[in-house]
Design a protein around this motif. Structure first.
Motif, PDB file in Angstrom:
ATOM      1  N   VAL A  63       0.848  -1.201   0.000  1.00  0.00           N
ATOM      2  CA  VAL A  63       0.000   0.000   0.000  1.00  0.00           C
ATOM      3  C   VAL A  63       0.884   1.251   0.000  1.00  0.00           C
ATOM      4  O   VAL A  63       0.632   2.215  -0.722  1.00  0.00           O
ATOM      5  N   VAL A  64       1.943   1.201   0.815  1.00  0.00           N
ATOM      6  CA  VAL A  64       2.817   2.366   0.960  1.00  0.00           C
ATOM      7  C   VAL A  64       3.637   2.592  -0.316  1.00  0.00           C
ATOM      8  O   VAL A  64       3.605   3.679  -0.900  1.00  0.00           O
ATOM      9  N   ALA A  66       3.402   1.417  -3.400  1.00  0.00           N
ATOM     10  CA  ALA A  66       2.699   1.585  -4.682  1.00  0.00           C
ATOM     11  C   ALA A  66       2.347   3.055  -4.933  1.00  0.00           C
ATOM     12  O   ALA A  66       2.064   3.440  -6.065  1.00  0.00           O
ATOM     13  N   SER A  67       2.379   3.869  -3.862  1.00  0.00           N
ATOM     14  CA  SER A  67       1.984   5.267  -4.028  1.00  0.00           C
ATOM     15  C   SER A  67       2.966   6.043  -4.906  1.00  0.00           C
ATOM     16  O   SER A  67       2.582   7.027  -5.537  1.00  0.00           O
TER      17      SER A  67
ATOM     18  N   SER B  67      -2.388  10.036  -2.624  1.00  0.00           N
ATOM     19  CA  SER B  67      -1.314   9.113  -2.243  1.00  0.00           C
ATOM     20  C   SER B  67      -0.752   9.435  -0.857  1.00  0.00           C
ATOM     21  O   SER B  67      -0.233   8.548  -0.182  1.00  0.00           O
ATOM     22  N   GLN B  70      -2.611   7.534   1.650  1.00  0.00           N
ATOM     23  CA  GLN B  70      -2.384   6.108   1.402  1.00  0.00           C
ATOM     24  C   GLN B  70      -1.116   5.657   2.135  1.00  0.00           C
ATOM     25  O   GLN B  70      -1.096   4.608   2.781  1.00  0.00           O
ATOM     26  N   VAL B  71      -0.076   6.488   2.044  1.00  0.00           N
ATOM     27  CA  VAL B  71       1.203   6.159   2.682  1.00  0.00           C
ATOM     28  C   VAL B  71       1.042   6.076   4.198  1.00  0.00           C
ATOM     29  O   VAL B  71       1.435   5.082   4.826  1.00  0.00           O
ATOM     30  N   THR B  72       0.429   7.091   4.816  1.00  0.00           N
ATOM     31  CA  THR B  72       0.334   7.084   6.284  1.00  0.00           C
ATOM     32  C   THR B  72      -0.582   5.973   6.786  1.00  0.00           C
ATOM     33  O   THR B  72      -0.350   5.432   7.867  1.00  0.00           O
ATOM     34  N   GLY B  74      -0.959   2.949   5.454  1.00  0.00           N
ATOM     35  CA  GLY B  74      -0.156   1.721   5.437  1.00  0.00           C
ATOM     36  C   GLY B  74       0.845   1.705   6.590  1.00  0.00           C
ATOM     37  O   GLY B  74       1.019   0.694   7.276  1.00  0.00           O
ATOM     38  N   LEU B  75       1.485   2.853   6.814  1.00  0.00           N
ATOM     39  CA  LEU B  75       2.513   2.914   7.861  1.00  0.00           C
ATOM     40  C   LEU B  75       1.908   2.752   9.259  1.00  0.00           C
ATOM     41  O   LEU B  75       2.493   2.080  10.111  1.00  0.00           O
ATOM     42  N   ILE B  78       1.250  -0.861   9.864  1.00  0.00           N
ATOM     43  CA  ILE B  78       2.504  -1.555  10.195  1.00  0.00           C
ATOM     44  C   ILE B  78       2.907  -1.266  11.646  1.00  0.00           C
ATOM     45  O   ILE B  78       3.258  -2.174  12.407  1.00  0.00           O
ATOM     46  N   SER B  89      -5.092  -1.526   6.588  1.00  0.00           N
ATOM     47  CA  SER B  89      -5.532  -0.293   5.943  1.00  0.00           C
ATOM     48  C   SER B  89      -6.668  -0.598   4.978  1.00  0.00           C
ATOM     49  O   SER B  89      -6.724  -1.680   4.387  1.00  0.00           O
ATOM     50  N   LEU B  91      -8.256   1.461   1.852  1.00  0.00           N
ATOM     51  CA  LEU B  91      -8.223   2.670   1.020  1.00  0.00           C
ATOM     52  C   LEU B  91      -9.648   3.071   0.645  1.00  0.00           C
ATOM     53  O   LEU B  91     -10.583   2.269   0.743  1.00  0.00           O
TER      54      LEU B  91
END
Lengths: 416, 416
Positions: A63-64, A66-67, B67, B70-72, B74-75, B78, B89, B91
C-alpha cells in the motif's frame, strides 16, 4: 513506452517524457505509457516501512510503496494534457492488473484491457503505474524492485502491442561493458535468449524477469535512452530484443558471438578429499538445493589420495555465507576434509545464438585466454553461452582479449 | 479516532499514534482510525500538480494527492502490528467511500461498512486514509483541503460509532483565542450549532463542513490534543461537540454565552447615493449572488440627498476583488455614485445557545463596547449569535472586554 525513475525525477523531466510521448502520438501510434516512481522515492517509502517495523506486513508495505508510481502516473497525465495530448491514468486496481497474492513480489496473472482498448481507440494516451497490481481479494500488490519493466512487457503483451519501448539511461545493449572496452559496439538486435544470458551475467539494462516474460509472450522490446532527443526514423534507435526468427542470416552484422559479459558476484567453494564413492556428489548438492542455494559451475578433480576427490563449484556471492554454513553442518554426512572458499573470482561469458551452428567457439576462447596467461578455474557451457571462471584481477584483460578475438571491436572509438 | 498531519509527521509520531490507538483497544473499544498525510506532504503533491500544469485536471490531481494518506495509513497499520495490535488499511476505493464526481472537492455519499464491520468484529483496527473516496466511475476523488475531519465524521456516522475523537494540536475548544485572552477557558462541551458559529468565525479547530455533517448525522465529536499523554479517564479530555439535548440546564458550567470569536477576513463595501426606489437593493445583490459572492452584513443608511441612500455590506476578504469588479460592471444598472471599500475591519461574534432564552445579550454587547469607545460599523444576529463589525485596530480590546463582560474569564491564568 516505459520510463524509469531517472526519467520521471521531477516535473521538468516528466515534461520531457510528455514531449516524447506526444511525438509517438503524432506519428500515428496508439500509446500506453508505463511509469516508475521518481528516482529515490521508492527507497524513501521502503525506508519508512522498515523504520515502522523490521517485520513489516508486506500487504501494508505494498500500500505504501505503490503510491510512488501513482503520483508519477497522475503527473504525467497532467503534463500530457498540458501539451494537448488527451491522457488519463489507470491505476493497477482500475484496469485491473491481476496478480497473485505474493505481496512485495507478486506475479502478474491477467490484465483486463477492455477499458484500456476503448480509451486508446478514442486517441487517449493511457498512463499506467508500473510495479503495481491488485490481488483477487482486492488488496494492492507490488511486483518487487525493478518490476516496472515487467509491468510494461505484460501490458504490451495484453494489448498485443507492436512494440514495447523501454526508455532507460543507456542507449541500448552493447557487445560488452563500454567502460572496459571503449570500442564496444551497440547491438541493433539481440535475441531474447542472448539478452537473458547477458542480463543475468551482468549487463544491467533490463530486469531478467521482464525479458523472460517478453520471450514467453513474444513481445518485441526495444531498449533506448530517454536522454537522446535525436529524431527516430521508424524505431531504429536503441537495441531491439526479438525472437531468433527476426534476426535472420542476411543480417550483415551477424557475428558468431553477440556479446561478452562478466560477473564478479560469484564465489568459489572447494571441498577437499571427498570420498570417491557413489552418492558422494549428491550428498554435497542436496543440502544446498534444500537451502535454495543456486550452484552454477561444478568441477570434480582427481585428488592426491587414492579413493577421494576434490569438488569445486560456484555460488552467488550473496549466498556464500549460507552455503558455507550449510556445508559445515553437513560435513560428517559428506565426509570432506577441508572447506576452502574464494570470492576473488570472476565469471566471463561469451554469448551468441550464432555458436549453435559453429564449432570451435569454446576452443577459441580457451586459446585466447591461454595466450595471455589467464588461468581457467572452471568452465560451464549452454547452447548459446560459454562461461569460464578466472581470477578477478584478470577480468578487464580477459574481456578485452575476447572482444578482439571474436571480432567485436568497433572500427573506431566513439566520440565521447 | 482521527489524527491530523502533525500527528502523522514521521515514523516516531506514527508510533505514538499507534500507542494511543492501542490504549483505546485495551479499554475494550472497537476502533477505526482515520489519518491525514504527513504534515507538508499534501502541499508537496499539490505543488507537483501546479508545476506540471496551472490548469491541471482535477481527476489526475486527485490521483496524485490521495497518495499522501495512502502512505500514512499503510505505515500506521505496520506500526500497530509491530506493537501487537491487529490492523489493516482500507483505502477509499476498497471500503468503498462513495463520493460524487466533484473532483478535488468531492462530497461523501454513502460508505459501505460491511467489510469494515466484519474486520472490527474480529478485533482488528481499521486504518482509513482521510480526504479520499471513489466516484461512481471508479476514479479516485478527494474531498478538498482539510477533508480528513469530514472523512472521520462520515466513517463514524456510517459505523454508528459512539464517538469520533479528533486528535489535533490544540487540546480543545476555548471560550476565545487564548493568545488574545490568557484567561480563556477550555469548554468541556459545546453544541454543533455553537461550534459551527465559532468555527466559521475564526476558531480554527475543526473543518466547518465536518461539524455540519456531525450535526446532521448526530455524531458525538470530541476534539483533543494528540500531544497530551495524560491518562484519559473515560473520555473527559478535550471538548465534546454534541447536540443541545446533551448539554442540559443542570450543567453548572452553563453560561449565557459560550464563546467569542473574531474574524479579520471580512471586507466592507459601501455604495453611495443608490437611488431609493423599489428594486434598487436587488440590483446590487443579484449580480453578486450570480458571481457566487457571499454577502454577510448589510446596512442601509439614509443618504444626505433626498431620494437616495448609502448601502454598506461585507464580503469575505478573498472575494473583495471579484466583488468590486462585479459591482463596477453593474454601476449603470444600480446607479450608485461611488464605490468605497475597507479591509481594515473585524467581525466580533458572541455565540451561545443560552441566548435563545435570554433577552439583553445584544444590548450588553453594545454597551460594553460603547463604554470603551469602540464604534460599531454593522450588526448582524442569528438565533445563537450576535456579530458586530468594528475597526480592525480594536479587535483584541473588544474580545477582552466582551470576554470579561459575559463572565467567561477563568479564575486564574493557566500555568504556561
Amino acid at each position: 513506452m516505459k520510463f524509469g525513475g531517472t526519467s520521471m525525477a521531477g516535473i521538468e523531466r516528466i515534461r520531457n517524457v510528455a514531449q516524447r510521448v506526444k511525438r509517438e502520438v503524432e506519428d500515428g501510434n496508439k500509446v500506453a505509457v508505463v511509469v516508475s516512481a521518481m528516482a529515490g522515492e521508492t527507497d524513501r517509502l521502503v525506508g519508512f516501512c522498515r523504520e515502522a517495523s523490521a517485520l513489516y506486513d508486506p500487504r501494508e508495505y505494498d500500500v505504501v510503496v505503490a503510491s510512488g508510481e501513482q503520483v508519477t502516473s497522475g503527473l504525467l497525465a497532467i503534463a500530457l494534457q498540458a501539451i494537448g495530448v488527451p491522457a488519463r491514468s489507470w491505476l493497477g486496481w482500475q484496469l485491473p492488473i491481476h496478480t497473485n497474492d505474493a505481496h512485495a513480489s507478486a506475479r502478474i496473472g491477467t490484465i483486463d484491457t477492455q477499458a484500456l482498448d476503448a480509451a486508446l481507440a478514442t486517441g487517449e494516451v493511457a498512463v499506467i503505474p508500473g510495479f503495481q497490481g491488485v490481488a483477487d481479494d482486492g488488496r494492492v500488490t507490488t511486483l518487487g524492485r525493478g518490476g516496472s519493466d515487467t509491468s510494461a512487457v505484460a501490458v504490451a503483451a495484453a494489448m498485443k502491442a507492436d512494440r514495447c519501448d523501454i526508455y532507460t539511461d543507456v542507449d541500448g545493449v552493447y557487445t560488452t561493458d563500454p567502460r572496459i572496452v571503449p570500442r564496444a559496439r551497440k547491438l541493433s538486435r539481440v535475441t531474447y535468449e542472448e539478452m537473458l544470458e547477458l542480463a543475468s551475467v551482468g549487463a544491467k539494462v533490463l530486469q531478467t524477469r521482464s525479458v523472460g516474460l517478453a520471450m514467453k509472450e513474444k513481445v518485441r522490446v526495444r531498449v533506448l535512452s530517454s536522454f537522446d532527443d535525436s529524431k527516430d526514423d521508424g524505431g531504429h534507435r536503441g537495441t531491439l530484443i526479438v525472437g531468433e526468427e527476426e534476426i535472420g542470416d542476411t543480417n550483415v552484422e551477424r557475428q558468431l558471438i553477440t556479446g561478452i559479459a562478466h560477473d564478479k558476484n560469484e564465489a568459489k567453494i572447494t571441498l577437499t578429499s571427498v570420498p570417491d564413492r557413489p552418492g558422494a556428489v549428491a550428498s554435497i548438492f542436496s543440502p544446498l538445493a534444500d537451502a535454495n542455494i543456486n550452484v552454477d559451475m561444478i568441477i570434480q578433480n582427481i585428488a592426491h589420495d587414492a579413493g577421494s576427490t576434490d569438488v569445486t563449484f560456484t555460488v552467488p556471492g550473496a549466498e556464500l555465507a549460507r552455503a558455507l554454513d550449510t556445508l559445515t553442518r553437513a560435513q560428517e554426512a559428506i565426509g570432506f576434509q577441508k572447506l576452502i572458499h574464494d570470492t576473488k573470482v570472476c565469471k566471463i561469458s561469451v554469448v551468441g545464438v550464432g555458436m549453435r551452428s559453429h564449432a570451435g567457439v569454446a576452443s577459441m576462447m580457451f586459446k585466447a585466454l591461454a595466450d595471455r596467461g589467464i588461468n581457467i578455474l572452471a568452465i560451464t557451457t549452454s547452447e548459446i553461452k560459454v562461461s569460464v571462471l578466472i581470477e578477478e584481477d584478470y577480468t578487464e584483460l580477459a574481456v578485452r582479449v575476447l572482444h578482439t578475438a571474436y571480432g567485436l571491436d568497433a572500427e573506431e572509438e566513439p566520440a565521447a
